[in-house]
Design a protein around this motif. Structure first.
Motif, PDB file in Angstrom:
ATOM      1  N   GLU A 250       0.885  -1.070  -0.018  1.00  0.00           N
ATOM      2  CA  GLU A 250       0.009  -0.105   0.059  1.00  0.00           C
ATOM      3  C   GLU A 250       0.898   1.161   0.090  1.00  0.00           C
TER       4      GLU A 250
ATOM      5  N   ARG B 293       3.000   5.671  -6.045  1.00  0.00           N
ATOM      6  CA  ARG B 293       2.833   5.907  -7.129  1.00  0.00           C
ATOM      7  C   ARG B 293       1.599   6.629  -7.493  1.00  0.00           C
TER       8      ARG B 293
ATOM      9  N   GLU C  47       2.057   1.722  -3.320  1.00  0.00           N
ATOM     10  CA  GLU C  47       0.698   2.177  -4.280  1.00  0.00           C
ATOM     11  C   GLU C  47       0.552   3.747  -3.888  1.00  0.00           C
TER      12      GLU C  47
END
Length: 114
Positions: A36, A42, A39
């Motif tokens: 997570e 990102r 992510e």
């Protein structure tokens, strides 16, 4: 005492097993957290890229809106000037026809009054 020793050994084995299970669950949770967090990085990058792109699009749009307003103003001014030219042409044509009529009358041979 052997019975107590056996019970203690059983408790110890169960305690070790519980600790191992908790460690395993913690490792799994750490893996999920890491995924997570990756992510999140990102997504933050994507947001930065999209924000910069949005800024460029907004700037381009502002320039285009200004250019369109200039076109609109120029077209309106040109159309207004053209309408004045048309009105002047119509007035000039009326005056010319009137003068041509007067000249025609002036150049016509006069009746037998002379």
């Amino acid at each position: 005492m052997t019975q107590q020793g056996a019970a203690l050994q059983t408790y110890n084995n169960e305690l070790v097993k519980c600790i191992e299970e908790l460690c395993s669950k913690r490792d799994e949770l750490n893996h999920q957290i890491q995924q997570e967090e990756e992510e999140k990085v990102r997504l933050q990058h994507d947001i930065r890229v999209l924000t910069e792109k949005l800024s460029r699009v907004n700037e381009s749009l502002a320039h285009r809106l200004t250019a369109r307003a200039t076109f609109d103003r120029t077209i309106a001014e040109t159309e207004a000037a053209y309408m004045k030219i048309l009105e002047s042409s119509q007035t000039l044509l009326s005056v010319l026809k009137k003068e041509a009529g007067n000249l025609s009358k002036a150049t016509e041979p006069r009746g037998k009054d002379h």
